[in-house]
Each structure stands twice: as C-alpha cells, then as structure tokens.
Design a protein around this motif. Structure first.
Motif, PDB file in Angstrom:
ATOM      1  N   THR A 206     -21.979 -29.580  66.794  1.00 18.01           N
ATOM      2  CA  THR A 206     -23.056 -30.297  66.218  1.00 18.01           C
ATOM      3  C   THR A 206     -22.570 -31.472  65.648  1.00 18.01           C
ATOM      4  N   LEU A 207     -23.102 -32.691  66.032  1.00 19.94           N
ATOM      5  CA  LEU A 207     -22.663 -33.884  65.706  1.00 19.94           C
ATOM      6  C   LEU A 207     -22.949 -34.579  64.276  1.00 19.94           C
ATOM      7  N   GLY A 208     -22.046 -34.977  63.683  1.00 18.57           N
ATOM      8  CA  GLY A 208     -22.204 -35.426  62.168  1.00 18.57           C
ATOM      9  C   GLY A 208     -22.240 -36.966  62.159  1.00 18.57           C
ATOM     10  N   PRO A 209     -21.367 -37.363  61.406  1.00 21.25           N
ATOM     11  CA  PRO A 209     -20.248 -36.642  60.686  1.00 21.25           C
ATOM     12  C   PRO A 209     -20.543 -35.817  59.567  1.00 21.25           C
ATOM     13  N   PRO A 210     -19.618 -34.681  59.390  1.00 20.17           N
ATOM     14  CA  PRO A 210     -18.587 -34.601  60.382  1.00 20.17           C
ATOM     15  C   PRO A 210     -18.958 -33.633  61.700  1.00 20.17           C
ATOM     16  N   ASP A 211     -18.122 -33.921  62.700  1.00 20.61           N
ATOM     17  CA  ASP A 211     -18.618 -33.136  64.168  1.00 20.61           C
ATOM     18  C   ASP A 211     -18.042 -32.010  63.855  1.00 20.61           C
ATOM     19  N   GLN A 212     -18.796 -30.917  64.137  1.00 26.44           N
ATOM     20  CA  GLN A 212     -18.347 -29.421  64.087  1.00 26.44           C
ATOM     21  C   GLN A 212     -18.322 -28.553  65.216  1.00 26.44           C
ATOM     22  N   ILE A 213     -17.369 -27.675  65.663  1.00 23.99           N
ATOM     23  CA  ILE A 213     -17.461 -27.086  66.722  1.00 23.99           C
ATOM     24  C   ILE A 213     -17.753 -25.639  66.665  1.00 23.99           C
ATOM     25  N   GLN A 214     -18.475 -25.037  67.787  1.00 25.55           N
ATOM     26  CA  GLN A 214     -18.935 -23.705  67.497  1.00 25.55           C
ATOM     27  C   GLN A 214     -18.608 -22.975  68.832  1.00 25.55           C
ATOM     28  N   ASP A 215     -17.989 -21.918  68.818  1.00 26.75           N
ATOM     29  CA  ASP A 215     -17.443 -20.996  70.045  1.00 26.75           C
ATOM     30  C   ASP A 215     -18.675 -20.444  70.659  1.00 26.75           C
ATOM     31  N   LEU A 216     -19.061 -20.651  72.057  1.00 25.02           N
ATOM     32  CA  LEU A 216     -20.020 -19.617  72.558  1.00 25.02           C
ATOM     33  C   LEU A 216     -19.600 -18.521  73.258  1.00 25.02           C
ATOM     34  N   PRO A 217     -20.420 -17.613  73.105  1.00 24.39           N
ATOM     35  CA  PRO A 217     -19.997 -16.253  73.517  1.00 24.39           C
ATOM     36  C   PRO A 217     -19.702 -16.258  75.152  1.00 24.39           C
ATOM     37  N   LEU A 218     -18.902 -15.560  75.641  1.00 26.31           N
ATOM     38  CA  LEU A 218     -18.276 -15.288  77.125  1.00 26.31           C
ATOM     39  C   LEU A 218     -19.174 -14.308  77.648  1.00 26.31           C
ATOM     40  N   PHE A 219     -19.460 -14.047  78.903  1.00 28.15           N
ATOM     41  CA  PHE A 219     -19.755 -12.871  79.458  1.00 28.15           C
ATOM     42  C   PHE A 219     -18.915 -11.642  79.095  1.00 28.15           C
ATOM     43  N   PRO A 220     -19.359 -10.393  78.834  1.00 26.50           N
ATOM     44  CA  PRO A 220     -18.528  -9.377  78.380  1.00 26.50           C
ATOM     45  C   PRO A 220     -17.454  -9.152  79.371  1.00 26.50           C
ATOM     46  N   GLY A 221     -16.241  -9.045  78.990  1.00 25.22           N
ATOM     47  CA  GLY A 221     -14.930  -8.915  79.572  1.00 25.22           C
ATOM     48  C   GLY A 221     -14.387 -10.214  79.936  1.00 25.22           C
ATOM     49  N   ASP A 222     -14.787 -11.316  79.961  1.00 29.91           N
ATOM     50  CA  ASP A 222     -14.267 -12.579  80.374  1.00 29.91           C
ATOM     51  C   ASP A 222     -13.388 -13.094  79.061  1.00 29.91           C
ATOM     52  N   THR A 223     -12.729 -14.234  79.395  1.00 25.11           N
ATOM     53  CA  THR A 223     -11.664 -14.647  78.363  1.00 25.11           C
ATOM     54  C   THR A 223     -11.835 -16.151  78.258  1.00 25.11           C
ATOM     55  N   SER A 224     -12.173 -16.901  79.340  1.00 23.71           N
ATOM     56  CA  SER A 224     -12.349 -18.338  79.094  1.00 23.71           C
ATOM     57  C   SER A 224     -13.660 -18.677  79.738  1.00 23.71           C
ATOM     58  N   GLY A 225     -13.895 -19.869  79.495  1.00 24.14           N
ATOM     59  CA  GLY A 225     -15.080 -20.541  80.165  1.00 24.14           C
ATOM     60  C   GLY A 225     -15.480 -21.872  79.549  1.00 24.14           C
ATOM     61  N   ALA A 226     -16.737 -22.453  80.007  1.00 22.42           N
ATOM     62  CA  ALA A 226     -16.848 -23.709  79.873  1.00 22.42           C
ATOM     63  C   ALA A 226     -18.431 -23.953  79.812  1.00 22.42           C
ATOM     64  N   ALA A 227     -18.889 -25.037  78.915  1.00 20.68           N
ATOM     65  CA  ALA A 227     -20.411 -25.443  79.215  1.00 20.68           C
ATOM     66  C   ALA A 227     -20.469 -26.699  79.772  1.00 20.68           C
ATOM     67  N   THR A 228     -21.414 -26.756  80.780  1.00 20.78           N
ATOM     68  CA  THR A 228     -21.773 -28.283  81.359  1.00 20.78           C
ATOM     69  C   THR A 228     -22.895 -28.908  81.070  1.00 20.78           C
ATOM     70  N   ALA A 229     -24.156 -28.250  80.678  1.00 21.50           N
ATOM     71  CA  ALA A 229     -25.198 -29.134  80.277  1.00 21.50           C
ATOM     72  C   ALA A 229     -26.145 -28.245  79.035  1.00 21.50           C
ATOM     73  N   ILE A 230     -26.826 -29.044  78.539  1.00 25.95           N
ATOM     74  CA  ILE A 230     -27.689 -28.585  77.461  1.00 25.95           C
ATOM     75  C   ILE A 230     -29.010 -29.238  77.578  1.00 25.95           C
ATOM     76  N   ASN A 231     -30.227 -28.458  77.232  1.00 28.01           N
ATOM     77  CA  ASN A 231     -31.467 -29.342  77.008  1.00 28.01           C
ATOM     78  C   ASN A 231     -32.098 -29.476  75.563  1.00 28.01           C
ATOM     79  N   ASP A 232     -33.008 -30.116  75.444  1.00 29.79           N
ATOM     80  CA  ASP A 232     -33.672 -30.134  74.135  1.00 29.79           C
ATOM     81  C   ASP A 232     -34.179 -28.960  73.474  1.00 29.79           C
ATOM     82  N   ASN A 233     -34.282 -27.837  74.305  1.00 32.96           N
ATOM     83  CA  ASN A 233     -34.546 -26.497  73.677  1.00 32.96           C
ATOM     84  C   ASN A 233     -33.194 -25.717  73.236  1.00 32.96           C
ATOM     85  N   GLY A 234     -32.030 -26.469  73.374  1.00 34.08           N
ATOM     86  CA  GLY A 234     -30.742 -25.693  72.899  1.00 34.08           C
ATOM     87  C   GLY A 234     -30.545 -24.694  74.069  1.00 34.08           C
ATOM     88  N   GLN A 235     -31.170 -24.503  75.285  1.00 35.30           N
ATOM     89  CA  GLN A 235     -30.357 -23.826  76.263  1.00 35.30           C
ATOM     90  C   GLN A 235     -29.126 -24.622  76.884  1.00 35.30           C
TER      91      GLN A 235
END
Length: 408
Positions: A206-235
């Motif tokens: 969430t862009l500030g200032p200050p900028d704040q980071i939020q962890d996004l949930p992984l698929f069950p059983g997974d341990t790492s991941g990454a986000a690549t794109a977001i739209n204006d619906n927050g998807q």
C-alpha cells in the motif's frame, strides 16, 4: 515477468517471469471504458523509441495514457536503467544507488506511478543473485541488494521487504495506490537452490508515504511465491510453489489468482512448473505462459489465456513457419481481449511479436508493420487503444518500439 527465471538453453537467453497474490478486501468492480473496435487485421504505424546509447533496449509496459516503460542500456552496455517514454521523449528513471534498474512487467497505473526493480549501492550479504540477474546487463548483474522501486513525481524510492529479508521486486501497480511483486523474509529455506538462501513471498504494498508491505497467502502446502500483476479491482495474479532458484521453474508450480482473500489455482497445460500469469485486465481475464511436461528447465513454454467462463486454454504459436514455431508466451491483454506476446522456433532464432485477437489464431505483427524495417521480435504489452510496445531488432541492435493502429 517476468518477470520469470527461465533459461532457454538453445539460445542462452534467460527470460524471467513471476507472479502473484491478491488482497483480502472485497471491492466493487471497475467498469472500463469500452475500447474501440480495433482488430488484429489493423495496420500499424511503428516507430523506434529513443535510447540511452546502448544496443539492447525494450518497452515492457504501455498504459492508457500511452506511457511506455521498460529499460535502456547506457552507452558501452555496462548497465541499464529503467526508462519511461512519454510523447516520444525518453526519461532516465535512474537507480537506487547501484548500477542497474529496470521496468520489467506491464505497469497499468495511469496516475503517474511506475514500479520496477533497482540495485542499491549495498553489497548482497548472502551472495544471492536474487531475481535480477536476467534483467540486467554488463559486469554488475549480481553483488548488490535489489529493491522493488516506486517512481512518482520524478523521484525513485525503494519499497520495504518482509522482516529479515534483503531483496525485493515490484511488478505492477493499479490506480488505488497498490503495488505488487515479491520480497524476501528471514527464513533460510532448504528448498532454495544456491546461491539463493532466503525464502520469498508474494507481496502487495500500500503506497504511502509510508509504504507498507502485506504478505499474500500462498496455495496450501507452498512456501514461496511472487505476484506479477494487479488490476483496479484489486485482483492479483502470480505464482506459488517452493523457493527453488528464486522464481520460475518450481516456484511456479501453481499459477494463481488472489481475489477477496481467496487463492485460486488457474490450472496448467500438463506441467507442474513454469506456470506464470503475466497480466490481468479489468474484467479479470488473465494471460501468461505455462510449462511443458517435457521441459522442466523451461526450454519450451506455451502461452495461455484464462477466463472465468472457459478456464485455461493454450494460445498457439504461429503456423507454417520454417523452422517450425513451437514456443509461445503471452505478456499483455487489454479490455477487448487482444493478447500480445511472442512466438518462436525451438532454437529461438526466429522470434516474432504476435497478437492473438480475442484469444484466437495468432497474427505476426511483422505482417502489419507497414514500411518499418526492423523485425518486431517481442510484443510485451497492449493498451485499450490497441497500442503495442515491445522490442525490435535490426543488425543486432535491439530497440523499443511503439506500434499505433492505423484507422481505416
């Protein structure tokens, strides 16, 4: 995003692609303006964009204001900087103190925000290559801490990581002052492949200032991941898997969509690796690339499109090419469901920018470029006007381009 850690061994070209999660809030849908009736049969007025003097440059993002963002190598090809083109003029976005920076994914924000990745001047304490080596150039691809960056009002600033982590990567931003990407935490993970040491998670800032980071949930059983794109619906779209080589391969076991606090597996085309969404439009249509069961190292990939009504389906490469095209990758989509990407032969000698109009048969953009002399090698993004950016090649020099559909 890439993007992506993907080594195409035949050409020794390293593409990187990565992916994402979604925020927990339920938001009202955004209704985009209806795009014009532009089809893949349109001709395009294609022009080269200016560079910072190096011989490898690319446009990776174009928004509805026709802002093109990407990177340009400096004279001498020792480093590259994130770049922004507005009305044909080039702005060097600089770095966070290190030699390299880049905009690697399609940033759809129209309110003056650009996001990407930049090296800092600080040495990398664990000797990690992080997710940056394939996005940079010259002798300084590793050795420095990398941060996701936000550029606005002519200033670049670094984004925070999770506690204990050193490195981050920003991929996309919407018009709600939300950015996505991935960032390390302090967990030493045995599934990481050297030189990677620390686990990383999909992130939304969430862009500030200050900028704040939020962890996004992984698929069950997974341990790492990454986000690549977001739209204006927050998807948000991205990848979920294990640490592996710091994105790509087994980190991309699952291509995922995050919406309303849920993690949705988008499926695959037969492989448990390299399943990477690259873009999402406002209606929730998703494109990207998926792994091939025969190529765990990602030598061959397959473009896909996912829609709520049809699920995942293969976007095929160009037909009737010599040598035969077997690899396809989708990178951008607009509201009219025009999809752009690349189609290649197995050795990645003949790579062509393509458009799948409404997700159907691909068209070689080189057949629609008029008198433009360079080969359109990749198409990385498309806006709702049908304007396309990517990379063209001529006599070994790669330049960013802007392709504008010509009205009939």
């Amino acid at each position: 995003m890439t993007t992506q850690f993907k080594i195409k061994k035949a050409s020794q070209t390293l593409f990187i692609v990565l992916i994402a999660l979604c925020c927990g809030a339920t938001v009202a849908p955004v209704h985009a303006q209806k795009p014009g009736a532009i089809t893949a049969k349109s001709q395009y007025q294609v022009s080269n964009l200016p560079t910072l003097g190096g011989t490898s440059n690319a446009g990776n993002s174009i928004n509805n204001q026709s802002w093109v963002a990407g990177y340009s190598r400096l004279t001498g090809n020792q480093s590259r900087h994130a770049a922004l083109w507005r009305n044909g003029s080039l702005s060097d976005l600089g770095t966070l103190g290190g030699p390299n920076s880049s905009v690697t994914w399609n940033v759809k924000n129209t309110q003056g925000i650009i996001v990407g990745i930049s090296q800092t001047a600080d040495p990398e304490p664990n000797g990690e290559a992080w997710s940056s080596a394939a996005f940079y150039s010259g002798p300084f691809t590793v050795g420095f801490i990398n941060l996701g960056f936000v550029w606005e009002q002519n200033q670049m600033r670094g984004l925070p990581n999770f506690p204990g982590g050193n490195n981050g990567f920003a991929t996309g931003a919407n018009n709600l002052r939300q950015a996505v990407g991935w960032a390390e935490n302090g967990v030493h993970d045995g599934d990481c492949v050297s030189p990677q040491v620390l686990q990383f998670r999909p992130a939304m800032w969430t862009l500030g200032p200050p900028d704040q980071i939020q962890d996004l949930p992984l698929f069950p059983g997974d341990t790492s991941g990454a986000a690549t794109a977001i739209n204006d619906n927050g998807q948000i779209v991205g990848i979920s898997g294990i640490c592996d080589q710091a994105v790509g391969r087994h980190t991309a076991k699952h291509a995922v969509l995050w919406e309303n606090g849920s993690v949705i597996d988008l499926g695959n085309l037969g492989a448990q690796w390299w399943n990477t969404p690259t873009a999402i439009n406002q209606r929730g249509d998703i494109v990207g690339f998926a792994g091939d069961p025969a190529f765990v190292e990602g030598d061959i990939l397959h473009a896909f499109m996912w829609t709520r009504e049809d699920g995942i389906r293969h976007l095929k490469p160009l037909r009737n090419r010599t040598p035969e095209h077997v690899d396809s990758e989708a990178y951008g989509i607009n509201e009219a469901r025009q999809v752009v990407g690349v189609s290649c032969d197995a050795d990645f000698v003949d790579c062509r920018a393509v458009i799948w109009d409404h997700g159907n048969t691909p068209t070689d953009l080189n057949d629609l470029k008029g008198g433009f002399s360079a080969r359109l090698e990749t198409a990385k993004d498309i806006n709702d006007k049908g304007e396309i950016t990517g990379r063209a090649i001529n006599a070994g020099v790669r330049t960013p381009y802007l392709a504008v559909p010509v009205s009939h």
